[in-house]
Design a protein around this motif. Structure first.
Motif, mmCIF file in Angstrom:
data_model
loop_
_atom_site.group_PDB
_atom_site.id
_atom_site.type_symbol
_atom_site.label_atom_id
_atom_site.label_comp_id
_atom_site.label_asym_id
_atom_site.label_seq_id
_atom_site.Cartn_x
_atom_site.Cartn_y
_atom_site.Cartn_z
ATOM 1 N N ASN A 133 81.309 26.686 45.461
ATOM 2 C CA ASN A 133 81.459 27.899 44.667
ATOM 3 C C ASN A 133 82.902 28.393 44.736
ATOM 4 N N ILE A 134 83.849 27.513 44.410
ATOM 5 C CA ILE A 134 85.261 27.876 44.524
ATOM 6 C C ILE A 134 85.686 28.664 43.289
ATOM 7 N N PRO A 135 86.756 29.452 43.373
ATOM 8 C CA PRO A 135 87.216 30.238 42.230
ATOM 9 C C PRO A 135 87.455 29.362 41.001
ATOM 10 N N SER A 136 87.194 29.929 39.809
ATOM 11 C CA SER A 136 87.268 29.150 38.578
ATOM 12 C C SER A 136 88.663 28.572 38.336
ATOM 13 N N ASP A 143 84.740 15.881 42.632
ATOM 14 C CA ASP A 143 83.331 15.751 43.016
ATOM 15 C C ASP A 143 82.951 16.813 44.048
ATOM 16 N N TRP A 144 83.861 17.066 44.983
ATOM 17 C CA TRP A 144 83.627 18.101 46.002
ATOM 18 C C TRP A 144 83.587 19.486 45.365
ATOM 19 N N ALA A 145 84.550 19.778 44.474
ATOM 20 C CA ALA A 145 84.649 21.101 43.853
ATOM 21 C C ALA A 145 83.413 21.420 43.019
ATOM 22 N N GLU A 146 82.820 20.406 42.427
ATOM 23 C CA GLU A 146 81.618 20.607 41.625
ATOM 24 C C GLU A 146 80.452 21.111 42.476
ATOM 25 N N ILE A 199 91.848 21.552 39.694
ATOM 26 C CA ILE A 199 91.403 20.267 40.228
ATOM 27 C C ILE A 199 90.889 19.375 39.106
ATOM 28 N N TYR A 200 90.110 19.965 38.180
ATOM 29 C CA TYR A 200 89.579 19.175 37.067
ATOM 30 C C TYR A 200 90.706 18.620 36.200
ATOM 31 N N LEU A 201 91.696 19.452 35.867
ATOM 32 C CA LEU A 201 92.785 19.010 35.010
ATOM 33 C C LEU A 201 93.607 17.903 35.672
ATOM 34 N N LYS A 202 93.833 18.011 36.964
ATOM 35 C CA LYS A 202 94.557 16.948 37.668
ATOM 36 C C LYS A 202 93.754 15.647 37.650
#
Length: 312
Positions: A261-264, A255-258, A270-273
């Motif tokens: 503007n962090i590197p892809s 939710d934070w990463a979304e 993070i999404y896969l985990k």
């Protein structure tokens, strides 16, 4: 360089260890205040906190406004909110600092670019049962540390397992010191919805927003007490309870990463985990259907540990 450090200690059922923990922080002239946040213990921790605070004006005793139990995340947040030092450090109530705790900080913080410093912690077995449980889960690892000196975004990527060399485990809050201004600037707080892993969640977000540098990583600057009641040794890896707690942790980071503007590559990791532990909660045909759909979107999901062997 003279530092003014606020040491924040969340206190819950730590009567047996608390005094040693507090005294280990008071040994440093750099420590401006030791903030005890008592979280409605059911032992006599509150009485010990009151006694310690009455004996030393550097010790500040806090409770939550309703005097109820809110968990370590909320307790640390309250401590940060009330702190007045230029720097903030943390200490668990059943752990203690070593005499070299702030040696690196006194030198490295001379560079204004450095916003946080982290080191290594050791372990001390306080009970035989605690030793057996810890070693069965973590082998006999004496040091919790990273594997090589690092700073800046290398730390963030290392904690996500995205560096060419294996960076190592999460560094522990006991070995972290941060500029208070940096925490406030980025509005960094512990996620109070997480009863476990709130420290790892905070650290990963911190290493993205702030410029951290490793300090002493070849020997401990603090000691973690291993005893019968350490929560981290109670959960069996990849059990339903473990998967659920991991899901909440990675969902918080997702939710934070979304919103960042962090590197892809970091966002994908993070999404896969997060998605792998989300899939671990599915059952029956729905589980396999969801795995199929995710694999179409990103085949890398098949390389994660979504684990068929629980909750089929």
């Amino acid at each position: 360089m003279m530092l003014e450090i606020s040491v924040i200690i969340p206190v819950y059922n730590a009567a047996e260890f608390l005094e040693k923990s507090v005294q280990s922080a008071l040994q440093f002239e750099e420590v401006k205040e030791v903030i005890l946040v008592e979280d409605k213990s059911i032992d006599n921790s509150l009485q010990i906190c009151k006694k310690l605070a009455s004996e030393n004006n550097k010790i500040i005793l806090l409770q939550h406004p309703d005097k109820e139990n809110h968990g370590a995340a909320a307790s640390r947040n309250l401590g940060m909110q009330k702190s007045t030092g230029d720097f903030i450090s943390f200490l668990d109530a059943d752990d203690y600092y070593l005499p070299n705790r702030f040696d690196a900080e006194k030198e490295i913080f001379k560079d204004p670019k450095i916003e946080g410093i982290f080191g290594a912690i050791g372990i001390e077995y306080l009970t035989e049962k605690g030793r057996e449980e810890f070693q069965s889960k973590f082998n006999d690892t004496f040091l919790t540390k990273v594997n090589y000196p690092a700073e800046g975004m290398e730390v963030f990527k290392g904690l996500l397992g995205l560096t060419p060399k294996t960076f190592g485990t999460f560094f522990h809050l006991n070995a972290l010191t941060i500029r208070r201004h940096s925490i406030d600037t980025h509005n960094l707080r512990f996620n109070e919805l997480l009863r476990v892993h709130q420290d790892s969640d905070f650290i990963i977000k911190l290493t993205y927003h702030c410029y951290l540098k490793s300090g002493i990583i070849d020997k401990p600057v603090a000691i973690r007490g291993i005893h019968d009641d350490n929560r981290i040794t109670k959960i069996i890896k990849y059990s339903p309870q473990y998967n659920q707690r991991q899901l909440l942790f990675w969902k918080s980071l997702y939710d934070w990463a979304e919103q960042q503007n962090i590197p892809s590559g970091s966002k994908e990791k993070i999404y896969l985990k997060y998605k792998s532990f989300d899939l671990s909660q599915k059952t029956g045909l729905i589980k396999y259907y969801n795995i199929f759909i995710e694999a179409i979107k990103n085949p890398n999901i098949l390389k994660t540990q979504y684990r068929f062997n629980y909750q089929k």
